[in-house]
Design a protein around this motif. Structure first.
Motif, PDB file in Angstrom:
ATOM      1  N   THR A 111     -22.944  -0.530  -9.132  1.00 50.58           N
ATOM      2  CA  THR A 111     -23.566  -0.355  -7.825  1.00 50.58           C
ATOM      3  C   THR A 111     -25.017   0.061  -7.985  1.00 50.58           C
ATOM      4  OG1 THR A 111     -23.467   0.842  -5.723  1.00 50.58           O
ATOM      5  CG2 THR A 111     -22.820   2.051  -7.678  1.00 50.58           C
ATOM      6  N   ILE A 112     -25.852  -0.245  -6.985  1.00 56.52           N
ATOM      7  CA  ILE A 112     -27.254   0.164  -7.015  1.00 56.52           C
ATOM      8  C   ILE A 112     -27.481   1.379  -6.119  1.00 56.52           C
ATOM      9  CG2 ILE A 112     -28.111  -2.143  -7.542  1.00 56.52           C
ATOM     10  CD1 ILE A 112     -28.736  -2.509  -4.572  1.00 56.52           C
ATOM     11  N   LEU A 113     -26.406   2.068  -5.762  1.00 55.13           N
ATOM     12  CA  LEU A 113     -26.487   3.149  -4.794  1.00 55.13           C
ATOM     13  C   LEU A 113     -26.860   4.533  -5.325  1.00 55.13           C
ATOM     14  CD1 LEU A 113     -23.430   2.322  -2.515  1.00 55.13           C
ATOM     15  CD2 LEU A 113     -25.834   1.823  -2.115  1.00 55.13           C
ATOM     16  N   PRO A 114     -26.757   4.835  -6.618  1.00 54.37           N
ATOM     17  CA  PRO A 114     -27.092   6.201  -7.046  1.00 54.37           C
ATOM     18  C   PRO A 114     -28.479   6.621  -6.567  1.00 54.37           C
ATOM     19  CG  PRO A 114     -26.097   5.012  -8.854  1.00 54.37           C
ATOM     20  CD  PRO A 114     -26.330   4.004  -7.761  1.00 54.37           C
ATOM     21  N   GLN A 115     -28.630   7.903  -6.204  1.00 51.10           N
ATOM     22  CA  GLN A 115     -29.913   8.388  -5.735  1.00 51.10           C
ATOM     23  C   GLN A 115     -30.973   8.256  -6.826  1.00 51.10           C
ATOM     24  OE1 GLN A 115     -29.720  12.294  -4.077  1.00 51.10           O
ATOM     25  NE2 GLN A 115     -28.340  11.704  -2.429  1.00 51.10           N
ATOM     26  N   GLU A 116     -32.212   8.138  -6.371  1.00 50.75           N
ATOM     27  CA  GLU A 116     -33.316   7.867  -7.287  1.00 50.75           C
ATOM     28  C   GLU A 116     -33.415   8.893  -8.409  1.00 50.75           C
ATOM     29  OE1 GLU A 116     -38.180   7.660  -7.357  1.00 50.75           O
ATOM     30  OE2 GLU A 116     -37.127   8.151  -5.506  1.00 50.75           O
ATOM     31  N   LYS A 135     -31.169  10.384  -9.877  1.00 53.44           N
ATOM     32  CA  LYS A 135     -30.094  10.223 -10.863  1.00 53.44           C
ATOM     33  C   LYS A 135     -30.332   9.024 -11.783  1.00 53.44           C
ATOM     34  CE  LYS A 135     -26.989  13.366  -9.443  1.00 53.44           C
ATOM     35  NZ  LYS A 135     -27.556  13.886  -8.215  1.00 53.44           N
ATOM     36  N   ILE A 136     -31.171   8.078 -11.343  1.00 49.11           N
ATOM     37  CA  ILE A 136     -31.366   6.837 -12.093  1.00 49.11           C
ATOM     38  C   ILE A 136     -31.897   7.074 -13.506  1.00 49.11           C
ATOM     39  CG2 ILE A 136     -32.539   4.608 -12.140  1.00 49.11           C
ATOM     40  CD1 ILE A 136     -30.384   4.756 -10.028  1.00 49.11           C
ATOM     41  N   PRO A 137     -32.926   7.925 -13.696  1.00 50.22           N
ATOM     42  CA  PRO A 137     -33.421   8.111 -15.073  1.00 50.22           C
ATOM     43  C   PRO A 137     -32.348   8.577 -16.047  1.00 50.22           C
ATOM     44  CG  PRO A 137     -34.980   9.016 -13.502  1.00 50.22           C
ATOM     45  CD  PRO A 137     -33.753   8.656 -12.720  1.00 50.22           C
ATOM     46  N   ALA A 138     -31.462   9.479 -15.596  1.00 49.20           N
ATOM     47  CA  ALA A 138     -30.398   9.954 -16.485  1.00 49.20           C
ATOM     48  C   ALA A 138     -29.419   8.830 -16.803  1.00 49.20           C
ATOM     49  CB  ALA A 138     -29.658  11.125 -15.829  1.00 49.20           C
ATOM     50  N   ILE A 139     -29.124   8.007 -15.800  1.00 47.89           N
ATOM     51  CA  ILE A 139     -28.227   6.870 -16.024  1.00 47.89           C
ATOM     52  C   ILE A 139     -28.830   5.918 -17.044  1.00 47.89           C
ATOM     53  CG2 ILE A 139     -27.190   4.828 -14.952  1.00 47.89           C
ATOM     54  CD1 ILE A 139     -26.952   6.464 -12.367  1.00 47.89           C
ATOM     55  N   VAL A 140     -30.112   5.608 -16.853  1.00 46.91           N
ATOM     56  CA  VAL A 140     -30.795   4.676 -17.752  1.00 46.91           C
ATOM     57  C   VAL A 140     -30.833   5.218 -19.177  1.00 46.91           C
ATOM     58  CG1 VAL A 140     -33.011   3.605 -18.280  1.00 46.91           C
ATOM     59  CG2 VAL A 140     -32.166   3.632 -15.917  1.00 46.91           C
ATOM     60  N   THR A 141     -31.156   6.498 -19.317  1.00 49.43           N
ATOM     61  CA  THR A 141     -31.238   7.104 -20.654  1.00 49.43           C
ATOM     62  C   THR A 141     -29.885   7.082 -21.350  1.00 49.43           C
ATOM     63  OG1 THR A 141     -33.054   8.538 -19.962  1.00 49.43           O
ATOM     64  CG2 THR A 141     -31.808   9.209 -21.919  1.00 49.43           C
ATOM     65  N   ARG A 142     -28.845   7.517 -20.649  1.00 53.44           N
ATOM     66  CA  ARG A 142     -27.507   7.547 -21.264  1.00 53.44           C
ATOM     67  C   ARG A 142     -27.026   6.148 -21.612  1.00 53.44           C
ATOM     68  NH1 ARG A 142     -24.050  11.532 -17.275  1.00 53.44           N
ATOM     69  NH2 ARG A 142     -25.633  13.141 -16.978  1.00 53.44           N
ATOM     70  N   LEU A 143     -27.237   5.215 -20.683  1.00 52.08           N
ATOM     71  CA  LEU A 143     -26.795   3.842 -20.904  1.00 52.08           C
ATOM     72  C   LEU A 143     -27.527   3.217 -22.089  1.00 52.08           C
ATOM     73  CD1 LEU A 143     -25.154   1.376 -19.910  1.00 52.08           C
ATOM     74  CD2 LEU A 143     -27.054   0.853 -18.378  1.00 52.08           C
ATOM     75  N   THR A 144     -28.844   3.428 -22.161  1.00 53.26           N
ATOM     76  CA  THR A 144     -29.649   2.862 -23.244  1.00 53.26           C
ATOM     77  C   THR A 144     -29.208   3.399 -24.602  1.00 53.26           C
ATOM     78  OG1 THR A 144     -31.556   2.600 -21.758  1.00 53.26           O
ATOM     79  CG2 THR A 144     -31.994   2.602 -24.140  1.00 53.26           C
ATOM     80  N   ASP A 145     -29.021   4.712 -24.682  1.00 55.54           N
ATOM     81  CA  ASP A 145     -28.601   5.322 -25.949  1.00 55.54           C
ATOM     82  C   ASP A 145     -27.220   4.829 -26.371  1.00 55.54           C
ATOM     83  OD1 ASP A 145     -30.954   6.708 -26.014  1.00 55.54           O
ATOM     84  OD2 ASP A 145     -30.119   8.594 -25.266  1.00 55.54           O
ATOM     85  N   PHE A 146     -26.301   4.775 -25.400  1.00 58.83           N
ATOM     86  CA  PHE A 146     -24.952   4.306 -25.726  1.00 58.83           C
ATOM     87  C   PHE A 146     -24.984   2.865 -26.209  1.00 58.83           C
ATOM     88  CE2 PHE A 146     -21.460   1.620 -24.308  1.00 58.83           C
ATOM     89  CZ  PHE A 146     -20.409   2.163 -25.039  1.00 58.83           C
ATOM     90  N   HIS A 147     -25.698   2.015 -25.466  1.00 59.23           N
ATOM     91  CA  HIS A 147     -25.690   0.586 -25.783  1.00 59.23           C
ATOM     92  C   HIS A 147     -26.261   0.332 -27.176  1.00 59.23           C
ATOM     93  CE1 HIS A 147     -25.532  -3.689 -24.836  1.00 59.23           C
ATOM     94  NE2 HIS A 147     -26.741  -3.801 -25.387  1.00 59.23           N
TER      95      HIS A 147
END
Length: 508
Positions: free
Chosen positions: A480-485, A487-499
């Motif tokens: 979803t594209i709904l997370p508040q703005e 929260k997005i940087p944390a999502i991107v950081t965690r996702l990037t590191d995991f991937h």
């Protein structure tokens, strides 16, 4: 206290008004008295005083102003405004019923609506008392409210009507520097940022600093945006033209620039800087990165300041072309502060935002000595500061609400189409063969295998694409594209590191 001051002010105005009336009355009486006396022995009025001439004529104006021209708002526009007035006062007086202004990049005058997020943040910053009202939550988005609080915390006294630092509010320059760094992949220093009322004052500032006399020249593309020829004329310099090649899509050849540089030197002109407009105005071309490298190399070799007009960086319309800032190009070539002097201009007037009337912009100044920087700051200080709304908009332009689509497309093996509607993204992931076999060993489908590991490692919840159906042999997940703005940087950081770790672990 305020009433006392207002009262004193009113009394002062009343006294001044009474004195003016007395003075006027006295003058009137004196005039009548003089007019009734004999003037037989008086000299004629023509001999009493010479005929006065205007204090200012066109011929007595600064010749630099007379030399300056600005075609974008020149004679044709004046005629258009007259015709528009005629149509309003006398409908049907012409074969057309309206004037269509295609002369200037002014999107909102042609019906483009402003970006809601930008305007909401501006409104909240200018009237912060409504941030605490319960009804505000229903009128403004949560992202806008959160960003307004962040910006107000950066403004001394939370006063958008007060002067700021002459370079602009420090917190906003921090945001802009972070945006430049995210765009280019190289560090940016907020102390290199000078916020201005649009890009034009920044251009004027640099011309004022660089041009000492008509013996100083500035290399400019032809065709060019008339701001440059006008600014060079106003500051008393010489425009040194280099011609873009229309046959090659308005290409910029360094051989042509070199030829014009040598011709200027032969005339005794000291060329100080090279102007490059990318994407081009009025020509619309986007320079290839290889071409930009040649330009950087040329400026470095010839000791020229590179003035990079990059206000159309968001306006690239063909998929095979991509904007690269000159700072990114120069840093990727290994050139730093001591190698090349570079000034990059950006504006809130262009891009997808088109906030021309808000007058926001900045220049990033790199590769100058501390002594020169002091002089740049001095000139900026003469204007006190740029307007605060424009400063806020510049920070918003360089740090818009984060999108997950960009983050997904930056990851190895993931491609994500742009969301055109609804509220989801459905990226495709190219899983390594080892990951697919590991999923089979656990008796699960590969995209579910990926999503399960992501959840356990980061707390991020995605839905495997296999739950929606997909072309056999392809793997996706829905997000979803709904997370508040915020929260997005944390999502991107965690996702990037995991991937990255996932791909390294299961790389073939």
């Amino acid at each position: 206290m305020r009433r006392f001051v207002i009262g004193r002010g009113r009394n002062f105005l009343n006294r001044s008004h009474q004195q003016n009336l007395l003075s006027s009355s006295s003058s009137h009486c004196q005039s009548r008295f003089l007019s009734s006396t004999s003037v037989i022995d008086s000299p004629s009025s023509s001999s009493m005083a010479p005929t006065s001439s205007p204090a200012i004529t066109v011929d007595s104006l600064n010749p630099k102003v007379l030399k300056c021209e600005y075609a974008v708002r020149g004679e044709i526009v004046s005629i258009a405004q007259r015709l528009q007035q005629e149509l309003q006062t006398n409908p049907g007086s012409h074969s057309f019923d309206e004037i269509l202004y295609c002369n200037i990049g002014n999107p909102q005058s042609l019906g483009q609506q402003p970006i809601t997020f930008f305007r909401e943040v501006l409104a909240l910053c200018d009237h912060p008392s409504i941030l605490d009202r319960s009804e505000t939550q229903g009128l403004f988005s949560a992202d806008s409210i959160e960003r307004a609080w962040q910006i107000l915390d950066q403004i001394p006294g939370r006063a958008t009507g007060a002067y700021s630092h002459s370079q602009g509010i420090k917190g906003l320059r921090d945001t802009i520097a972070a945006g430049i760094e995210a765009r280019d992949g190289f560090p940016a220093d907020p102390n290199d940022i000078f916020l201005t009322d649009g890009a034009s004052p920044a251009v004027h500032m640099m011309m004022q600093l660089l041009i000492r006399s008509e013996n100083d020249g500035i290399l400019c593309p032809i065709p060019q945006y008339p701001l440059y020829s006008a600014s060079i004329a106003l500051h008393g310099g010489t425009l040194v033209p280099y011609y873009l090649d229309e046959a090659t899509g308005w290409g910029l050849e360094t051989s042509e620039v070199k030829k014009q540089l040598e011709a200027a030197k032969a005339k005794g002109i000291t060329v100080r800087a090279l102007v490059v407009i990318n994407p081009g105005n009025p020509t619309g071309q986007v320079l290839a990165e290889e071409n930009q490298r040649a330009i950087v190399e040329f400026c470095k070799k010839e000791g020229l300041v590179l003035l990079a007009d990059e206000v159309y960086q968001e306006n690239v319309y063909v998929p095979e072309k991509k904007f690269h800032s000159f700072k990114k190009v120069s840093r990727s070539m290994g050139y730093g502060e001591k190698d090349i002097s570079l000034v990059s201009f950006q504006s809130v007037s262009k891009g997808y935002y088109g906030e021309c009337g808000k007058r926001g912009g900045y220049m990033e100044v790199t590769g100058f000595s501390a002594e020169v920087r002091e002089q740049i700051y001095k000139v900026a200080s003469v204007n006190l500061c740029s307007n605060i709304s424009g400063q806020i908009l510049a920070s918003l332009v360089m740090s818009p609400p984060k999108t997950l689509e960009d983050a997904f497309n930056s990851l190895e093996g993931i491609t994500c189409n742009k969301a055109e509607g609804a509220m989801y993204l459905f990226p495709r992931i190219q899983l390594p063969e080892k990951a697919i076999k590991a999923a089979e060993a656990e008796k699960t489908v590969p995209d579910a295998f990926y999503c399960r590991r992501l959840l356990n490692a980061t707390g991020i919840v995605l839905v495997p694409g296999s739950g929606f159906g997909q072309v056999p042999g392809t793997w996706h997940f829905r997000c979803t594209i709904l997370p508040q703005e915020d929260k997005i940087p944390a999502i991107v950081t965690r996702l990037t590191d995991f991937h990255k770790n996932f791909m390294d672990k299961f790389r073939n």
